[in-house]
Design a protein around this motif. Structure first.
Motif, PDB file in Angstrom:
ATOM      1  N   UNK A  37      18.646  74.347  79.510  1.00 35.75           N
ATOM      2  CA  UNK A  37      18.738  72.921  79.616  1.00 35.75           C
ATOM      3  C   UNK A  37      18.159  72.073  78.483  1.00 35.75           C
ATOM      4  N   UNK A  38      17.599  72.878  77.478  1.00 40.49           N
ATOM      5  CA  UNK A  38      16.902  72.391  76.127  1.00 40.49           C
ATOM      6  C   UNK A  38      18.225  71.767  75.369  1.00 40.49           C
ATOM      7  N   UNK A  39      17.878  70.750  74.827  1.00 44.73           N
ATOM      8  CA  UNK A  39      19.056  70.050  74.010  1.00 44.73           C
ATOM      9  C   UNK A  39      18.481  70.122  72.532  1.00 44.73           C
ATOM     10  N   UNK A  40      19.414  70.558  71.711  1.00 45.40           N
ATOM     11  CA  UNK A  40      19.507  70.665  70.353  1.00 45.40           C
ATOM     12  C   UNK A  40      19.772  69.284  69.812  1.00 45.40           C
ATOM     13  N   UNK A  41      19.017  68.475  69.002  1.00 43.96           N
ATOM     14  CA  UNK A  41      19.312  67.256  68.645  1.00 43.96           C
ATOM     15  C   UNK A  41      19.834  67.385  67.004  1.00 43.96           C
ATOM     16  N   UNK A  42      21.126  67.577  67.006  1.00 42.87           N
ATOM     17  CA  UNK A  42      21.626  67.846  65.958  1.00 42.87           C
ATOM     18  C   UNK A  42      21.776  66.618  65.007  1.00 42.87           C
ATOM     19  N   UNK A  43      21.705  65.373  65.726  1.00 44.82           N
ATOM     20  CA  UNK A  43      22.150  64.227  64.925  1.00 44.82           C
ATOM     21  C   UNK A  43      20.681  64.288  64.193  1.00 44.82           C
ATOM     22  N   UNK A  44      19.523  64.119  64.911  1.00 40.98           N
ATOM     23  CA  UNK A  44      18.187  64.240  64.368  1.00 40.98           C
ATOM     24  C   UNK A  44      18.172  65.226  63.295  1.00 40.98           C
ATOM     25  N   UNK A  45      18.548  66.441  63.367  1.00 41.26           N
ATOM     26  CA  UNK A  45      18.509  67.292  62.221  1.00 41.26           C
ATOM     27  C   UNK A  45      19.216  66.676  61.113  1.00 41.26           C
ATOM     28  N   UNK A  46      20.351  66.418  61.199  1.00 39.82           N
ATOM     29  CA  UNK A  46      21.274  65.914  60.077  1.00 39.82           C
ATOM     30  C   UNK A  46      20.616  64.712  59.428  1.00 39.82           C
ATOM     31  N   UNK A  47      19.952  63.745  59.943  1.00 43.22           N
ATOM     32  CA  UNK A  47      19.367  62.763  59.568  1.00 43.22           C
ATOM     33  C   UNK A  47      18.061  63.110  58.809  1.00 43.22           C
ATOM     34  N   UNK A  48      17.426  64.334  59.064  1.00 41.62           N
ATOM     35  CA  UNK A  48      16.253  64.867  58.567  1.00 41.62           C
ATOM     36  C   UNK A  48      16.978  65.355  57.230  1.00 41.62           C
ATOM     37  N   UNK A  49      17.994  66.174  57.418  1.00 38.88           N
ATOM     38  CA  UNK A  49      18.503  66.692  55.917  1.00 38.88           C
ATOM     39  C   UNK A  49      18.995  65.631  54.873  1.00 38.88           C
ATOM     40  N   UNK A  50      19.528  64.682  55.437  1.00 37.59           N
ATOM     41  CA  UNK A  50      20.009  63.593  54.497  1.00 37.59           C
ATOM     42  C   UNK A  50      18.793  62.859  53.896  1.00 37.59           C
ATOM     43  N   UNK A  51      17.645  62.981  54.688  1.00 38.89           N
ATOM     44  CA  UNK A  51      16.375  62.372  53.923  1.00 38.89           C
ATOM     45  C   UNK A  51      15.679  63.098  52.926  1.00 38.89           C
ATOM     46  N   UNK A  52      15.966  64.487  53.341  1.00 37.15           N
ATOM     47  CA  UNK A  52      15.501  65.343  52.242  1.00 37.15           C
ATOM     48  C   UNK A  52      16.452  65.201  51.038  1.00 37.15           C
ATOM     49  N   UNK A  53      17.973  65.461  51.348  1.00 37.27           N
ATOM     50  CA  UNK A  53      18.619  65.325  50.083  1.00 37.27           C
ATOM     51  C   UNK A  53      18.431  63.832  49.309  1.00 37.27           C
ATOM     52  N   UNK A  54      17.927  62.821  50.077  1.00 38.79           N
ATOM     53  CA  UNK A  54      17.852  61.575  49.227  1.00 38.79           C
ATOM     54  C   UNK A  54      16.537  61.699  48.400  1.00 38.79           C
ATOM     55  N   UNK A  55      15.528  62.220  49.146  1.00 40.86           N
ATOM     56  CA  UNK A  55      14.300  62.443  48.324  1.00 40.86           C
ATOM     57  C   UNK A  55      14.507  63.437  47.303  1.00 40.86           C
TER      58      UNK A  55
END
Length: 226
Positions: A201-219
């Motif tokens: 029943x746990x959810x994998x927030x893939x959208x949050x993971x991708x947003x985090x990845x985009x933030x790392x890429x931009x940094x």
């Protein structure tokens, strides 16, 4: 400079899955946990890989500069890491995560009644049939084109050019297409997300993971300016 760490995935422990789950299903949980960690890491690596290979404005600034060789080396390392991760997620080997094995178990009709009972106890209840149909659709896709060929090309490259360099490649060896990494990552993510929710029943927030990845890429792009 403050380093941004990856979100952590604690192991799936007792109390985080239904009581009375058959032992053969409990045995899948360590592999499913590993898949969550690997997919999260692959999402971040994929964002950096995109920066090095698809951000034309950045490439135009890098080409011909002193930093270009280092960027090329980083891109090769990230590419190798992605190949190793994606190939191991789908490899039919008991020593690997083996998403195929997880799917086959969850789609086994012998366990449908167990999940149906457990899902009805949730508030709101989980639609077992809808989730099971999704899992079965993913199971079929693994054995059909284009996903089957995509995974095979990545696996062949992993075995003959990344894990070690084969001096005599197979005669039918095919180099992966550029899109193969994205296609395989999307499939691995979908399977992991659905299996995790179906079992725990746990959810994998893939959208949050991708947003985090985009933030790392931009940094990274801001920090490494030619």
């Amino acid at each position: 400079m403050t380093l941004v760490s990856m979100p952590q995935w604690p192991p799936i422990s007792a109390g985080q899955y239904p009581e009375g789950m058959p032992p053969e299903l409990v045995a899948l949980l360590p592999g499913l946990h590993a898949a969550c960690v690997m997919v999260t890491s692959a999402v971040y690596e994929h964002e950096l890989y995109r920066a090095f290979g698809r951000d034309q404005s950045y490439l135009d600034r890098v080409n011909g500069t002193d930093v270009a060789p280092a960027i090329g080396l980083l891109r090769a390392c990230i590419s190798d890491s992605l190949i190793l991760t994606l190939a191991s997620l789908f490899k039919s080997d008991p020593r690997t995560v083996n998403l195929r094995h997880i799917l086959n178990k969850l789609c086994d009709p012998r366990y449908t009644d167990f999940f149906l009972i457990q899902h009805q106890r949730l508030h709101p209840p989980l639609n077992t049939e809808h989730q099971r149909v999704r899992l079965e659709r993913m199971q079929r896709r693994l054995n059909r084109e284009p996903l089957r060929g995509c995974i095979q090309r990545l696996d062949d490259l992993r075995d003959q050019g990344v894990a070690h360099v084969d001096l005599s490649p197979k005669p039918d060896f095919e180099w992966p297409f550029v899109r193969d990494v994205s296609v395989a990552l999307a499939a691995a993510g979908n399977i992991t997300i659905t299996a995790l929710h179906y079992m725990t029943w746990r959810r994998f927030d893939v959208r949050a993971s991708r947003q985090h990845g985009i933030m790392l890429r931009q940094a990274f792009l801001r920090a490494v300016r030619p």
